[in-house]
Design a protein around this motif. Structure first.
Motif, PDB file in Angstrom:
ATOM      1  N   ALA A  27       3.500  -8.179 -17.083  1.00 21.63           N
ATOM      2  CA  ALA A  27       4.336  -8.433 -18.253  1.00 21.63           C
ATOM      3  C   ALA A  27       5.470  -7.423 -18.393  1.00 21.63           C
ATOM      4  O   ALA A  27       6.275  -7.520 -19.301  1.00 21.63           O
ATOM      5  CB  ALA A  27       3.485  -8.419 -19.521  1.00 21.63           C
ATOM      6  N   VAL A 448       4.499 -24.186 -15.466  1.00 21.62           N
ATOM      7  CA  VAL A 448       4.849 -23.107 -16.390  1.00 21.62           C
ATOM      8  C   VAL A 448       3.599 -22.469 -16.990  1.00 21.62           C
ATOM      9  O   VAL A 448       2.663 -23.152 -17.428  1.00 21.62           O
ATOM     10  CB  VAL A 448       5.754 -23.648 -17.516  1.00 21.62           C
ATOM     11  CG1 VAL A 448       6.020 -22.565 -18.563  1.00 21.62           C
ATOM     12  CG2 VAL A 448       7.065 -24.162 -16.937  1.00 21.62           C
ATOM     13  N   SER A 449       3.574 -21.146 -17.019  1.00 21.12           N
ATOM     14  CA  SER A 449       2.567 -20.355 -17.724  1.00 21.12           C
ATOM     15  C   SER A 449       3.152 -18.973 -17.930  1.00 21.12           C
ATOM     16  O   SER A 449       4.148 -18.599 -17.294  1.00 21.12           O
ATOM     17  CB  SER A 449       1.266 -20.251 -16.917  1.00 21.12           C
ATOM     18  OG  SER A 449       1.452 -19.446 -15.769  1.00 21.12           O
ATOM     19  N   ASP A 450       2.545 -18.175 -18.807  1.00 25.71           N
ATOM     20  CA  ASP A 450       3.049 -16.820 -19.037  1.00 25.71           C
ATOM     21  C   ASP A 450       2.991 -15.987 -17.766  1.00 25.71           C
ATOM     22  O   ASP A 450       3.929 -15.240 -17.438  1.00 25.71           O
ATOM     23  CB  ASP A 450       2.257 -16.142 -20.153  1.00 25.71           C
ATOM     24  CG  ASP A 450       2.539 -16.735 -21.528  1.00 25.71           C
ATOM     25  OD1 ASP A 450       3.565 -17.450 -21.674  1.00 25.71           O
ATOM     26  OD2 ASP A 450       1.733 -16.505 -22.448  1.00 25.71           O
ATOM     27  N   ALA A 451       1.867 -16.100 -17.029  1.00 28.45           N
ATOM     28  CA  ALA A 451       1.721 -15.321 -15.798  1.00 28.45           C
ATOM     29  C   ALA A 451       2.746 -15.742 -14.767  1.00 28.45           C
ATOM     30  O   ALA A 451       3.360 -14.908 -14.086  1.00 28.45           O
ATOM     31  CB  ALA A 451       0.303 -15.476 -15.241  1.00 28.45           C
ATOM     32  N   ARG A 452       2.955 -17.036 -14.648  1.00 31.69           N
ATOM     33  CA  ARG A 452       3.957 -17.553 -13.694  1.00 31.69           C
ATOM     34  C   ARG A 452       5.352 -17.086 -14.066  1.00 31.69           C
ATOM     35  O   ARG A 452       6.153 -16.675 -13.214  1.00 31.69           O
ATOM     36  CB  ARG A 452       3.861 -19.062 -13.651  1.00 31.69           C
ATOM     37  CG  ARG A 452       4.980 -19.761 -12.866  1.00 31.69           C
ATOM     38  CD  ARG A 452       6.108 -20.186 -13.803  1.00 31.69           C
ATOM     39  NE  ARG A 452       6.989 -21.158 -13.207  1.00 31.69           N
ATOM     40  CZ  ARG A 452       8.058 -21.643 -13.810  1.00 31.69           C
ATOM     41  NH1 ARG A 452       8.376 -21.237 -15.036  1.00 31.69           N
ATOM     42  NH2 ARG A 452       8.814 -22.545 -13.209  1.00 31.69           N
ATOM     43  N   ASN A 453       5.676 -17.133 -15.362  1.00 34.49           N
ATOM     44  CA  ASN A 453       7.012 -16.739 -15.798  1.00 34.49           C
ATOM     45  C   ASN A 453       7.291 -15.274 -15.463  1.00 34.49           C
ATOM     46  O   ASN A 453       8.373 -14.920 -14.997  1.00 34.49           O
ATOM     47  CB  ASN A 453       7.168 -16.971 -17.300  1.00 34.49           C
ATOM     48  CG  ASN A 453       7.038 -18.441 -17.675  1.00 34.49           C
ATOM     49  OD1 ASN A 453       7.140 -19.329 -16.829  1.00 34.49           O
ATOM     50  ND2 ASN A 453       6.805 -18.699 -18.952  1.00 34.49           N
ATOM     51  N   ALA A 454       6.302 -14.393 -15.710  1.00 29.58           N
ATOM     52  CA  ALA A 454       6.474 -12.973 -15.409  1.00 29.58           C
ATOM     53  C   ALA A 454       6.584 -12.741 -13.911  1.00 29.58           C
ATOM     54  O   ALA A 454       7.397 -11.930 -13.444  1.00 29.58           O
ATOM     55  CB  ALA A 454       5.308 -12.179 -15.987  1.00 29.58           C
TER      56      ALA A 454
END
Length: 640
Positions: A27, A448-454
């Motif tokens: 993150a 899409v996911s938070d981990a993928r975006n980071a």
């Protein structure tokens, strides 16, 4: 800046193990990133002294990895180690009690580079470990350094010289090198490589893809010889500030305080200076008035010589600028529409083996340039051979270059991120001098996911830090909504904020139930403020299968009509600045097993695997011919 990833080099008994090390949370802010260091780079390897080790190699299949460990988990014994520097036949003659269950010197011979799927008919779907070995003659010279450099080995390579381990590399499509100065000997030398194609949920790419694995040594192997201090990396480019700039990095015994000269004789230009304590130097000059900028219409290349100490490299380099302004992609300050197509690294023919020669590259890229009236090619879904990017330089084709962050990557795993970062760095450092490269792509069709975006934001930041002269993109999934009774495709992936260009894969009418006649009526909304590229669209067709009236899927007629209607849809997207249909030629894919139409091939090619043009080829070629003519008109005369 803080380091959020680095190489961990463990020197274990002479073995260099290169692995990723995550040092902070995923993150962390991408702008804080420092790109992963790789090395040796040995840029422009073909121009270096040494010898090409392509040609005849012995090979031995090892499905149970017997050459690595015994069945109780202990180290493999002498009768099983394929890399040992022994003549098995001579040893067993001298000692009849000796037991060896391999003999590399009497194993079958193949010519490399090539994938093992073409070694033997039993290897078509083999997934595992294969050993390769050959001998070569060298002369060891005092003050000279020696490296084994590999264009690519898919997927994990373990390298040995004269029976000693020298390194391990993970990743099937990028170059790597290991120094072997201390192990090289005058006279005969033996190099052994164990290549393991097995992937997992944690690798890049993971196990599930839509292309052939092509395990093996698929690109050239070279013994590289350098002075004690050598030019490891040299990057010469034209910045968007109108300055011609050169960055050179030396490695070796005395990299600092060394004079560097970069000469472009045709432009009567010489840049020179001295390296700093870290061995690097950057110099620049105003763009020479005589310089002809590289473009698809005029792919001008200049001989560039880089000299430092006893080392000297010569390359052919083109110079151009790229930027984004609103919805426009600007090449040399002028808007360009990308008339392209996607392509897998697979030569034409019934039995491709991923041996990309200049002739094979010219045959493929020539179809794009001259057959389709194209100016752009997406080299998907992994870094293609340097032969391809150099051919694109010569022919005049803009290139999308991509790393295999594909589908179901383990985005939450720090080690997987470090593997991807290293791949990206190896790819960019190899090809920064190729004028044809326009885009560094960090992913394809990732949910899409938070981990993928980071994860992907980190890669995008790395790409910018390593190369500020290209555009960063990714092939994204597209959302579909209903608005006032109309289907609308909406570009809203949060990753777009980290990209220069939004690119989407769209298959309406193939992976959806839309009637082809309805495709032009589908709406598109791109509120990102950035240029949009259709990075994929396509439909399968088996060459020679015709059903003119029914236009059933897999017929040439269906594929041709699909392209007509999708192209008509594309004409109604105001922010669209490029097309890259899927795909130039049929390619091997074990997941595609229809017994009549596919038989292990993805048939979305506009060419068959042998190069036969399907009806859709002419549809796209005519569309591009019209776009080319429109682009050639004065700006005020172009259709809106």
């Amino acid at each position: 800046m803080t380091m959020r990833g680095q190489w961990l080099k463990q020197l274990c008994g002479g073995l260099t193990v290169i692995v990723g090390l995550a040092t902070q949370s995923l993150a962390a802010t991408p702008s804080q990133t420092t790109p992963t260091r790789v090395g040796p780079v040995l840029v422009n390897v073909e121009a270096r002294a040494g010898q090409d080790l392509s040609g005849a190699w012995h090979w031995s299949v090892d499905p149970y990895r017997d050459g690595l460990a015994g069945f109780h988990g202990a180290e493999a014994g002498p009768g099983h180690r394929r890399h040992d520097d022994v003549d098995v036949d001579a040893v067993t003659r001298a000692n009849p009690q000796a037991l060896y269950e391999y003999d590399m010197r009497r194993s079958p011979v193949v010519h490399l580079p090539a994938s093992w799927i073409s070694h033997d008919e039993t290897m078509r779907y083999y997934d595992g470990l294969v050993w390769y070995q050959r001998t070569f003659t060298a002369t060891k010279t005092p003050g000279q350094r020696a490296f084994l450099r590999f264009g690519a080995a898919d997927y994990v390579a373990r390298v040995y010289l004269n029976g000693k381990p020298v390194g391990i590399h993970e990743g099937g499509f990028t170059p790597f090198a290991f120094e072997v100065t201390s192990l090289l000997r005058t006279g005969e030398n033996q190099v052994t490589v164990g290549v393991d194609s097995v992937r997992s949920a944690d690798t890049v790419p993971p196990t599930v893809t839509d292309w052939e694995t092509y395990g093996g040594l698929t690109r050239p192997v070279r013994l590289v010889l350098t002075p004690a201090t050598y030019i490891d990396d040299a990057w010469v480019r034209l910045g968007d500030d109108g300055r011609l700039r050169a960055t050179v990095r030396l490695q070796g015994t005395r990299p600092g305080d060394t004079e560097v000269r970069v000469r472009i004789p045709a432009l009567s230009l010489t840049l020179k200076g001295r390296t700093g304590a870290d061995g690097s130097w950057t110099g620049d000059a105003a763009e020479p008035s005589a310089l002809k900028r590289w473009s698809p219409e005029q792919p001008a290349l200049y001989e560039v010589t880089v000299e430092a100490g006893e080392d000297r490299l010569v390359d052919r380099i083109g110079f151009r600028t790229l930027e984004v302004k609103g919805h426009d992609i600007l090449l040399n300050g002028k808007p360009v529409f990308l008339r392209g197509i996607s392509l897998h690294e697979e030569e034409l023919g019934k039995n491709p083996t991923r041996a990309m020669t200049p002739g094979a590259a010219r045959a493929l890229l020539g179809e794009v340039k001259h057959g389709l009236h194209g100016n752009f090619v997406r080299l998907a879904h992994y870094p293609h051979s340097e032969v391809m990017t150099r051919m694109a330089d010569e022919l005049g084709l803009l290139v999308w270059s991509e790393i295999p962050v594909y589908w179901r990557v383990n985005f939450a795993r720090g080690e997987t991120l470090e593997t991807a970062r290293r791949m990206l760095a190896e790819n960019i450092l190899r090809d920064r001098n190729r004028a044809s490269i326009a885009f560094w792509s960090v992913a394809n069709e990732t949910p899409v996911s938070d981990a993928r975006n980071a994860f992907l934001a980190r890669l995008a930041a790395d790409a910018r830090a390593l190369d500020d002269t290209r555009l960063v993109t990714a092939a994204l999934l597209i959302d579909r909504v209903q608005e006032k009774g109309q289907s609308v495709m909406v570009v809203k992936d949060p990753l777009v904020s980290h990209l220069d260009v939004a690119a989407v894969n769209t298959y309406n009418g193939w992976y959806s139930d839309d009637a082809l006649a309805d495709l032009p009526g589908i709406g598109w909304r791109n509120d990102t403020g950035k240029p949009l590229v259709f990075s994929e669209f396509g439909a399968d067709a088996q060459a020679g299968f015709h059903e003119p009236g029914l236009k059933r899927k897999f017929s040439e007629e269906f594929q041709a009509e699909y392209h007509r209607q999708t192209l008509a849809m594309s004409e109604k997207v105001p922010s669209l600045r490029g097309l890259s249909p899927w795909v130039l030629k049929d390619f091997r894919s074990p997941r595609r097993q229809h017994p009549v139409y596919q038989q292990g091939w993805n048939r979305k090619g506009l060419l068959s695997e042998t190069g036969q043009r399907k009806q859709a080829f002419d549809v796209l070629a005519e569309h591009y011919r019209k776009l080319e003519a429109r682009q050639a008109q004065p700006e005020q005369a172009r259709a809106p």
